[in-house]
Each structure stands twice: as C-alpha cells, then as structure tokens.
Design an enzyme around this catalytic site. Structure first.
Site, PDB file in Angstrom:
ATOM      1  N   LYS A 101     -14.152   0.565  -3.696  1.00 37.25           N
ATOM      2  CA  LYS A 101     -15.396   1.310  -2.914  1.00 37.25           C
ATOM      3  C   LYS A 101     -16.348   1.739  -3.869  1.00 37.25           C
ATOM      4  O   LYS A 101     -17.556   1.391  -3.874  1.00 37.25           O
ATOM      5  CB  LYS A 101     -15.075   1.962  -1.902  1.00 37.25           C
ATOM      6  CG  LYS A 101     -14.048   1.262  -0.954  1.00 37.25           C
ATOM      7  CD  LYS A 101     -13.529   2.267   0.162  1.00 37.25           C
ATOM      8  CE  LYS A 101     -12.442   1.831   1.085  1.00 37.25           C
ATOM      9  NZ  LYS A 101     -11.858   2.926   2.058  1.00 37.25           N
ATOM     10  N   GLU A 148       0.660  -1.230  -0.190  1.00 37.20           N
ATOM     11  CA  GLU A 148      -0.079   0.143   0.084  1.00 37.20           C
ATOM     12  C   GLU A 148       0.843   1.243   0.249  1.00 37.20           C
ATOM     13  O   GLU A 148       0.432   2.292  -0.668  1.00 37.20           O
ATOM     14  CB  GLU A 148      -1.064  -0.054   1.244  1.00 37.20           C
ATOM     15  CG  GLU A 148      -2.464   0.474   0.967  1.00 37.20           C
ATOM     16  CD  GLU A 148      -3.208  -0.010   1.983  1.00 37.20           C
ATOM     17  OE1 GLU A 148      -4.226  -0.208   1.738  1.00 37.20           O
ATOM     18  OE2 GLU A 148      -2.838   0.640   3.197  1.00 37.20           O
ATOM     19  N   HIS A 179       7.041 -27.088  -1.760  1.00 36.11           N
ATOM     20  CA  HIS A 179       6.380 -28.097  -2.244  1.00 36.11           C
ATOM     21  C   HIS A 179       5.129 -27.634  -3.481  1.00 36.11           C
ATOM     22  O   HIS A 179       4.602 -28.442  -3.671  1.00 36.11           O
ATOM     23  CB  HIS A 179       5.712 -29.183  -1.411  1.00 36.11           C
ATOM     24  CG  HIS A 179       6.816 -29.849  -0.519  1.00 36.11           C
ATOM     25  ND1 HIS A 179       7.318 -31.098  -0.805  1.00 36.11           N
ATOM     26  CD2 HIS A 179       7.634 -29.383   0.366  1.00 36.11           C
ATOM     27  CE1 HIS A 179       8.439 -31.414   0.153  1.00 36.11           C
ATOM     28  NE2 HIS A 179       8.491 -30.356   0.713  1.00 36.11           N
TER      29      HIS A 179
HETATM   30  O1  PA5 Z   1      -3.500   1.427   6.054  1.00 37.22           O
HETATM   31  C1  PA5 Z   1      -4.430   1.768   5.850  1.00 37.22           C
HETATM   32  O2  PA5 Z   1      -4.695   3.235   5.925  1.00 37.22           O
HETATM   33  C2  PA5 Z   1      -5.599   1.223   5.660  1.00 37.22           C
HETATM   34  O3  PA5 Z   1      -5.319  -0.095   5.247  1.00 37.22           O
HETATM   35  C3  PA5 Z   1      -6.589   1.228   6.339  1.00 37.22           C
HETATM   36  O4  PA5 Z   1      -6.113   0.785   7.916  1.00 37.22           O
HETATM   37  C4  PA5 Z   1      -7.907   0.329   6.385  1.00 37.22           C
HETATM   38  O5  PA5 Z   1      -8.403   0.666   5.043  1.00 37.22           O
HETATM   39  C5  PA5 Z   1      -9.056   0.637   7.183  1.00 37.22           C
HETATM   40  O6  PA5 Z   1      -9.406   1.854   7.612  1.00 37.22           O
HETATM   41  P1  PA5 Z   1     -10.158   2.311   8.816  1.00 37.22           P
HETATM   42  O7  PA5 Z   1      -9.230   1.906   9.879  1.00 37.22           O
HETATM   43  O8  PA5 Z   1     -10.122   3.908   8.507  1.00 37.22           O
HETATM   44  O9  PA5 Z   1     -11.305   1.450   8.867  1.00 37.22           O
END
Ligand code: PA5
Length: 450
Positions: free
Chosen positions: A427, A292, A313
C-alpha cells in the site's frame, strides 16, 4: 488418529509414516494452553478474539434483523453487488459458491444473484460488471472494517454514482447497506451522511475471522441460504473444540498439532485439496485465514490449494514427484447433493462400460482414494476431512473448526495470528507511486529506484 467432529470426520492416520503419534502428542500440553489463552485473552493479539465465542453468542434478534434486510434486497433486486476485499469478501464468497448451483448465473433464480466487486482494481472487471448491471434492478452491500481500503473504496465510488443515476440519490440510499466500524473510517462517515442502513463489524473481530458477523451473514442470506443452520454448525463446533475437551478428542487441537509436527519434519507447504469445484473458494478463504495469520516473522506453513481431479492433470505431477516439502489436506464430501449413474453404451468405443451402472461420485471417490495412496507413497502426508453433506450446517462447523485451529496453530508457531503488518508494504509503495498527498518523501524515494 481419528476423531469425530460432530458428523465431520478428521483423519490424520495417513500422516503417521511421516510423524509419529508421540510427536503429535508432544504438542498436547502446549496446544491446550494456547486454546485456553484464546478463551482467556492472554495470548498475542488478545484484542482480536471476539470471534472465539461468536457462534454461541449470536442472538435470534441479530439473525432476524439480517434476514429482514436480505428480504428487502430479495424484493427489490435481481443482482446485489457485494463490495469488499480480503476478510470482507472471501467468507461470503466461499459459502455462497459452496452452496450455489454451479450455473446459477444462467438459471432461473428465486434469490438475487450475488456478485462481488472491490476485490480487484481491474478496469476490465469493473467495466464488464457495470455493463451487466445496466438495465437490471440492483443494490449494493459495501463492506470495509477500516472503511478506508482502496480497492473497495474505488469500486464503491463508481457503483454508488451509477446507482444514484439510476434510482436518484434518495432511491439509491435505500438500496445500499454499509458494514463497517462502529464509529471510525470514511465509510462510516459516508453512511451516516447518506442515511444508509448499517451493520457494525465488532472491534475485536479481524477481517479474516468475520464470516459469522454481518460481513458474511448478510450476503449469504441475500443469496438465499440458511443462516440458522450455518450458525448452529459453528456453535456445535465451538463446543466440540472448547478448552475442556481433552486433546485426543479435540479435532482443532489435533489438526493444529499435526500440521506443526509436519512442519517440524520439513513439510512447510500445506495444500488444501477438493474434489468438488464448489469448494474452490472455500480454499481461498482458508488460504487467507492461514496465510495472513501465520505468515510472519519469517515463519509459517505456506497454504496452497488445488481442485482435483482437474489439477491432477497439472499440479498432480509436482505433488507426486516434485520437492518433498508438501502435505495435503483433502476436503471430501461423503454424499453429493445430486445422484447420477453412468450409462452403458452398446458400442463401448471408449471402453468405459466397466463403469456402467456406477455413480459418477463413485468414480470421483476412487480417484480421491487412489490419489491419496499415490501421494502418500510419493512422500506427501495426508490429512482428510470428510463432510457428510455440503450444506450450511457442515460449512458452519468447518468454518469454526478452521478458525479455532488457526488460533492454536499460530500460537504453536509463536506468531501473533491476529495481525497483518506485512499487508502495509504494497500500500505504501502504491500510494507513493500514485503521488498521494502526505507521501511526498516516499514518492521521491521510490521514483529514484525506477
Ligand atoms: O483479514 C484482514 O484483516 C484483511 O484481509 C482485511 O479483511 C482486508 O484487508 C480488508 O480490510 P477492510 O475490511 O478494512 O477493508
């Protein structure tokens, strides 16, 4: 190139057939400048750097408060459901799995069983979770920084209702803790209205860098693990990777530089390898952190993971002989927490008496060494990180090492490692398909494509 990280060892010597010392060293000035930018908040995403000095700034009082809340759950609950996704899930899951007995669910426990929800939208998962909770004493830790993420919000809606049916509204509110933004989002509004105990996720700490905030610390404490040692490990690593540490001695800078040099040489997939299934979710946490943070603007090293020897394996074939775009980072644990010796068998029908008297871990270590040599020979550069033990302290070190290295590495790539704009695309489509109010145009457009 070897570098001592406290007691964790980083070994990049088995990358040298692929990238030279000079190619890695060429990143030294830039890596140092990027590390300084992380500290001085002068680089991209500078609003999200609250995690950089977090380990050394967590106070005794903060830890004590979290431990007291954990003690309440321990007193009242057999099971605690931690609701969250992405960065609000993976850090706690990684640490708890790494430190837990593999069969914790089936054994007698001193502490509540921590299970997770809201990390998927599977009807089967939720149905089976609810039936497991039925008849047990349980509670909820709900975590969402934005307070509006769909997956955990659905899970919380369902489980909150179950909890209220079981303990009454008032009783349930004593068994729910919410971890969210200080003032924004639906979860904050709900928590205020229902009078839940809350913790704040600091504004300047993004989800995937939040494991050392209450997001990770509360579930880890509920599962019975030592917060002090975890934070101490991270704080020691903060010092070992600080900007004043010269490049040659700074493991995070060396790791960031090495992986960028490997990328430049054509190796654009990094595989995290473990030889202990307890580390499976540590790799999931790492994949989120790097995937990310780096995967944007058409750039990034693709983070993958395997569990060896199981995956030798399956994926072993590809790694040995497939497309030569891979490098590996092995996470090795020097000493397992248990000791087991292989017995002699009189009949020796399996032909394994040559192993009699040896520890099972010795076989595991030779599998590791043999695999590293085979993969390097097959064109896969290898980085190796060795933890003396799998415990809170070294996990704390490892977590901070990967976080700070990710910041440096993302800047070396030229991206903003602290945003995730690409996460919005699915989303938008999901809401359009579900006909969410406000998405009328998107609904029309997507339906025309079906
Ligand atoms: O690293 C990040 O920002 C994302 O992976 C969020 O943690 C994830 O989308 C969850 O978001 P939130 O804590 O707002 O529900």
């Amino acid at each position: 190139m070897n570098s001592k990280l406290g007691n964790i060892l980083l070994d990049t010597s088995k990358t040298l057939d692929f990238v030279s010392k000079e190619e890695v060293q060429a990143y030294a000035v830039e890596a140092k400048a990027h590390l300084e930018a992380l500290y001085q908040k002068t680089g991209k995403g500078s609003d999200f750097l609250g995690w950089v000095k977090l380990p050394t700034s967590i106070t005794f009082e903060e830890l004590k408060d979290i431990q007291q809340t954990a003690a309440r759950f321990k007193k009242d609950c057999e099971v605690v459901v931690v609701i969250g996704i992405g960065g609000s899930y993976l850090g706690a899951k990684a640490v708890i799995d790494a430190l837990s007995d593999n069969f914790v669910q089936l054994k007698e426990r001193k502490n509540p069983l921590v299970v997770f929800a809201g990390q998927n939208i599977s009807e089967d998962y939720m149905t089976e979770l609810r039936s497991m909770l039925h008849g047990r004493n349980w509670g909820i830790v709900v975590i969402s920084k934005s307070g509006t993420t769909t997956e955990p919000a659905i899970a919380f809606r369902i489980l909150k209702t179950d909890l209220e049916k079981k303990y009454s509204k008032e009783g349930a509110s004593q068994r729910i803790v919410a971890i969210t933004d200080a003032s924004k989002g639906a979860l904050r509004t709900l928590a205020t209205r229902e009078g839940y105990k809350t913790y704040v996720i600091p504004d300047d700490v993004g989800g995937r860098y939040s494991v050392l905030t209450p997001v990770g610390l509360l579930p880890i404490a509920i599962a019975g693990f030592e917060l002090g040692a975890l934070v101490k490990g991270a704080a020691d690593m903060e010092k070992l990777t600080a900007p004043e540490v010269p490049f040659q001695e700074n493991p995070a800078a060396i790791y960031a530089a090495t992986r960028n040099a490997l990328l430049r040489s054509g190796k654009d997939i990094e595989i995290m390898v473990n030889y202990n299934p307890k580390l499976h979710y540590f790799a999931e946490w790492w994949k989120q952190l790097y995937g990310e943070s780096e995967g944007k603007d058409g750039k990034g090293i693709f983070p993958a993971s395997v569990d060896f020897t199981s995956d030798l394996h399956s994926m072993g074939q590809y790694i040995q002989e497939g497309r030569r775009a891979l490098f590996e980072t092995v996470l090795s644990i020097a000493q397992p927490n248990n000791k087991m010796v292989i017995d002699t068998d009189e009949a020796n029908l399996d032909g394994l008496n040559f192993l009699a008297g040896k520890r099972m871990d010795e076989v595991n270590k030779m599998a590791e060494l043999g695999t590293i040599i085979a993969h390097v020979d097959g064109g896969v550069p290898n980085i190796r990180i060795e933890l003396p033990l799998l415990n809170e302290y070294y996990l704390g070190q490892l977590i901070y090492f990967y976080e700070i290295a990710c910041g440096i590495s993302g800047y070396l790539l030229g991206v903003n490692p602290f945003d995730q704009p690409g996460v919005e695309a699915y989303k938008k489509n999901m809401f359009a398909l579900l006909e969410k109010p406000g998405f009328e145009n998107e609904t029309k457009a997507i339906k025309a494509r079906l």
